[in-house]
Design a protein around this motif. Sequence first.
Motif, PDB file in Angstrom:
ATOM      1  N   ARG A 140      -8.362  -2.730  -3.159  1.00 24.49           N
ATOM      2  CA  ARG A 140      -7.781  -2.036  -4.309  1.00 24.49           C
ATOM      3  C   ARG A 140      -7.900  -2.902  -5.566  1.00 24.49           C
ATOM      4  O   ARG A 140      -8.133  -2.412  -6.654  1.00 24.49           O
ATOM      5  CB  ARG A 140      -6.317  -1.709  -4.030  1.00 24.49           C
ATOM      6  CG  ARG A 140      -5.793  -0.701  -5.005  1.00 24.49           C
ATOM      7  CD  ARG A 140      -4.538  -0.076  -4.531  1.00 24.49           C
ATOM      8  NE  ARG A 140      -3.517  -1.090  -4.320  1.00 24.49           N
ATOM      9  CZ  ARG A 140      -2.298  -0.806  -3.899  1.00 24.49           C
ATOM     10  NH1 ARG A 140      -1.973   0.440  -3.614  1.00 24.49           N
ATOM     11  NH2 ARG A 140      -1.428  -1.760  -3.741  1.00 24.49           N
TER      12      ARG A 140
ATOM     13  N   GLU B  47      -5.993  -5.901   8.384  1.00 21.59           N
ATOM     14  CA  GLU B  47      -6.737  -4.770   7.814  1.00 21.59           C
ATOM     15  C   GLU B  47      -6.044  -4.254   6.552  1.00 21.59           C
ATOM     16  O   GLU B  47      -6.688  -3.931   5.562  1.00 21.59           O
ATOM     17  CB  GLU B  47      -6.864  -3.656   8.864  1.00 21.59           C
ATOM     18  CG  GLU B  47      -7.790  -4.057  10.010  1.00 21.59           C
ATOM     19  CD  GLU B  47      -7.689  -3.134  11.230  1.00 21.59           C
ATOM     20  OE1 GLU B  47      -8.586  -3.193  12.069  1.00 21.59           O
ATOM     21  OE2 GLU B  47      -6.699  -2.378  11.349  1.00 21.59           O
ATOM     22  N   ARG B  48      -4.721  -4.210   6.622  1.00 23.00           N
ATOM     23  CA  ARG B  48      -3.974  -3.753   5.442  1.00 23.00           C
ATOM     24  C   ARG B  48      -4.228  -4.686   4.253  1.00 23.00           C
ATOM     25  O   ARG B  48      -4.390  -4.240   3.130  1.00 23.00           O
ATOM     26  CB  ARG B  48      -2.471  -3.749   5.740  1.00 23.00           C
ATOM     27  CG  ARG B  48      -1.992  -2.382   6.162  1.00 23.00           C
ATOM     28  CD  ARG B  48      -0.513  -2.417   6.408  1.00 23.00           C
ATOM     29  NE  ARG B  48      -0.287  -2.329   7.848  1.00 23.00           N
ATOM     30  CZ  ARG B  48       0.833  -2.655   8.454  1.00 23.00           C
ATOM     31  NH1 ARG B  48       1.853  -3.127   7.771  1.00 23.00           N
ATOM     32  NH2 ARG B  48       0.951  -2.526   9.747  1.00 23.00           N
TER      33      ARG B  48
ATOM     34  N   THR C 259      -4.397   7.445   2.464  1.00 23.03           N
ATOM     35  CA  THR C 259      -5.391   6.775   3.302  1.00 23.03           C
ATOM     36  C   THR C 259      -5.883   5.525   2.565  1.00 23.03           C
ATOM     37  O   THR C 259      -5.620   5.352   1.369  1.00 23.03           O
ATOM     38  CB  THR C 259      -6.611   7.685   3.540  1.00 23.03           C
ATOM     39  OG1 THR C 259      -7.189   7.974   2.265  1.00 23.03           O
ATOM     40  CG2 THR C 259      -6.230   8.956   4.266  1.00 23.03           C
ATOM     41  N   SER C 260      -6.643   4.698   3.280  1.00 26.28           N
ATOM     42  CA  SER C 260      -7.188   3.493   2.648  1.00 26.28           C
ATOM     43  C   SER C 260      -8.049   3.898   1.447  1.00 26.28           C
ATOM     44  O   SER C 260      -8.003   3.269   0.391  1.00 26.28           O
ATOM     45  CB  SER C 260      -8.058   2.715   3.635  1.00 26.28           C
ATOM     46  OG  SER C 260      -7.327   2.414   4.782  1.00 26.28           O
TER      47      SER C 260
ATOM     48  N   PRO D 186      -1.965   3.411   6.182  1.00 22.39           N
ATOM     49  CA  PRO D 186      -1.526   2.024   6.406  1.00 22.39           C
ATOM     50  C   PRO D 186      -0.864   1.799   7.753  1.00 22.39           C
ATOM     51  O   PRO D 186      -1.070   0.768   8.390  1.00 22.39           O
ATOM     52  CB  PRO D 186      -0.544   1.779   5.254  1.00 22.39           C
ATOM     53  CG  PRO D 186      -1.031   2.673   4.165  1.00 22.39           C
ATOM     54  CD  PRO D 186      -1.587   3.896   4.853  1.00 22.39           C
TER      55      PRO D 186
ATOM     56  N   LEU E 194     -11.506   3.655   6.172  1.00 22.71           N
ATOM     57  CA  LEU E 194     -11.191   4.367   4.927  1.00 22.71           C
ATOM     58  C   LEU E 194     -10.333   5.611   5.128  1.00 22.71           C
ATOM     59  O   LEU E 194      -9.603   6.010   4.226  1.00 22.71           O
ATOM     60  CB  LEU E 194     -12.483   4.733   4.183  1.00 22.71           C
ATOM     61  CG  LEU E 194     -13.170   3.554   3.495  1.00 22.71           C
ATOM     62  CD1 LEU E 194     -14.468   3.987   2.829  1.00 22.71           C
ATOM     63  CD2 LEU E 194     -12.252   2.903   2.467  1.00 22.71           C
TER      64      LEU E 194
ATOM     65  N   VAL F 281      -7.487  -3.936   2.725  1.00 18.82           N
ATOM     66  CA  VAL F 281      -7.438  -2.735   1.874  1.00 18.82           C
ATOM     67  C   VAL F 281      -6.790  -3.088   0.529  1.00 18.82           C
ATOM     68  O   VAL F 281      -7.256  -2.673  -0.534  1.00 18.82           O
ATOM     69  CB  VAL F 281      -6.673  -1.583   2.574  1.00 18.82           C
ATOM     70  CG1 VAL F 281      -6.498  -0.396   1.638  1.00 18.82           C
ATOM     71  CG2 VAL F 281      -7.407  -1.167   3.843  1.00 18.82           C
TER      72      VAL F 281
ATOM     73  N   ASN G 181      -5.833   4.747  -1.355  1.00 18.93           N
ATOM     74  CA  ASN G 181      -5.168   3.543  -1.837  1.00 18.93           C
ATOM     75  C   ASN G 181      -6.103   2.728  -2.733  1.00 18.93           C
ATOM     76  O   ASN G 181      -5.711   2.266  -3.800  1.00 18.93           O
ATOM     77  CB  ASN G 181      -4.709   2.673  -0.671  1.00 18.93           C
ATOM     78  CG  ASN G 181      -3.229   2.861  -0.366  1.00 18.93           C
ATOM     79  OD1 ASN G 181      -2.380   2.540  -1.190  1.00 18.93           O
ATOM     80  ND2 ASN G 181      -2.927   3.415   0.796  1.00 18.93           N
TER      81      ASN G 181
ATOM     82  N   LEU H 254      -3.097   0.665  10.545  1.00 18.29           N
ATOM     83  CA  LEU H 254      -3.898  -0.549  10.328  1.00 18.29           C
ATOM     84  C   LEU H 254      -3.123  -1.784  10.777  1.00 18.29           C
ATOM     85  O   LEU H 254      -1.895  -1.814  10.703  1.00 18.29           O
ATOM     86  CB  LEU H 254      -4.217  -0.710   8.827  1.00 18.29           C
ATOM     87  CG  LEU H 254      -5.013   0.414   8.167  1.00 18.29           C
ATOM     88  CD1 LEU H 254      -5.061   0.182   6.660  1.00 18.29           C
ATOM     89  CD2 LEU H 254      -6.418   0.506   8.742  1.00 18.29           C
TER      90      LEU H 254
ATOM     91  N   LEU I  11       0.865  -1.189   0.000  1.00 17.91           N
ATOM     92  CA  LEU I  11       0.000   0.000   0.000  1.00 17.91           C
ATOM     93  C   LEU I  11       0.900   1.237   0.000  1.00 17.91           C
ATOM     94  O   LEU I  11       2.018   1.192   0.503  1.00 17.91           O
ATOM     95  CB  LEU I  11      -0.879   0.014   1.252  1.00 17.91           C
ATOM     96  CG  LEU I  11      -1.893  -1.129   1.385  1.00 17.91           C
ATOM     97  CD1 LEU I  11      -2.630  -1.023   2.709  1.00 17.91           C
ATOM     98  CD2 LEU I  11      -2.874  -1.123   0.223  1.00 17.91           C
TER      99      LEU I  11
END
Length: 446
Positions: free
Chosen positions: A147, A139-140, A93-94, A132, A128, A143, A97, A135, A88
């Motif tokens: 993506r 969680e990463r 931010t998520s 990263p 959101l 995300v 990303n 997180l 990421l």
Amino acid sequence: MTRAITLHDVSKSYARGPRVVERLSLDIAPGEFLVLLGPSGCGKSTVLRMIAGLEDIDEGELLLDGEYANDWQPSERHIAMVFQNFALYPSMTSRDNIGFPLRIEAPGADPRPRVDATARMLGIEDLLDRFPSQLSGGERQRVAMGRAIARHPSAFLMDEPLSNLDAKLRNHLRAEISRLTRELGVTTVYVTHDQAEAMSLGDRVAVLRGGVLHQVGSPREVYALPRNVFVAAFIGTPRINLLRGLVRAPLDGAMTISLGKQYLRLPEPLCLDHRLLRVQQGREVIVGLRSEAVRIARHSAARPGEVPLTGLVEHMEFQGHETLVHFNTGSRPAVVPELEAPRPAARPARRRRREGPGMLDRLRERAGSLRAGPVVVLEDPADAAPDPAPPEGRLPGDLVVRTTPDIRLHHGMQVPLLVDLAHLFVFDQHGDRICPAPVRLPDLDE
Ligand SMILES: Nc1ncnc2c1ncn2[C@@H]1O[C@H](COP(=O)(O)OP(=O)(O)OP(=O)(O)O)[C@@H](O)[C@H]1O
Ligand SMILES: [Mg+2]
């Protein structure tokens, strides 16, 4: 739109070195979840990268929906890749990303609706606005999945996406990946070296070794009818028992395989298998017995299709719901080089070890140079053993049997066993399966 992916006789080497993928052919149907399984270095990532267009194909063809795609740009392939190390952008931010590839693909369009829909699907709406670094690993990875999903790709390529996570999270995300990809109906090629992961996720599992495809089939098929010793040993825990045996002349219509001082008598009904076994008379073979193919028979008679064997209890592994009993039957185990874990040097050496590399180093060296060569080594362990002979001249346990946890056995006990012939495999000296005969069984075709 989901893609059919076809590899036809694809080969690849790096910098004019040896081939790391050797004439690989695979047909992956639209919407299928195919797992590429194999030990480290067998070429799994290389295959994915060739499908994604990140690596050139030296020889052979890649077809996407039947069209020759070797020279398509990665962006033309509409394939999303998820890597092991989440990759990421740390400063985004998520939300950004996930939206980043969308902004690249369609610069004028607002990525928000798609990002929001994807986040809902993955249950990460609350994450959101985090970066990263804020997180957890799981969680990463979610995300990173987001993506890939937000792009609405026509295929997913996932390269060990869960291997950096702890076991619990891995199981959880594994189930989620399975649900998501099925819901989306998108063709997925998933790489792992974890056979349990492969078996639980794949519609089909493709087993690679040294860049060569050894078998492709449903999880049930590769477990129940492994084409060779390598596939048999790579799939299933505990590992299949592989014993070296010698095929004797038939006696009273029964073929006999000697295992050390013991015999397995295989009665007539093995028919086609019998003819194939007869060819092996006087030769060494490898008998494969999964831990559930043998049962302890202290208080019960043989059922039809079972033959006796005797084992000496060497070791017991209590696992809670079951116990694994390690027996010594007096036979010699076969060695599958890539899959041998170094044994702990628990016992003092009886013989002085020779100078120079140990057997495992030599086997690894051989495995490296063999690549697509024989899958099994039938050299006498007596002349290559890194490990000393065990006390009293006995070999260590060669047969692991699965049993109930309430079993009362103790070390050194002589125990009658029964082998279920319906679950017996015989492999030839090259490691190829002879029994059951190499024909597809109708009840295994799904
Ligand atoms: N860029 C490269 N240059 C030279 N050799 C490479 C390169 N990438 C991979 N290799 C070699 O190609 C072989 C296959 O590598 P690949 O990464 O495809 O294996 P893998 O099955 O994904 O392994 P792992 O499970 O460890 O990720 C290995 O022997 C590796 O050393
Ligand atoms: Mg890899």
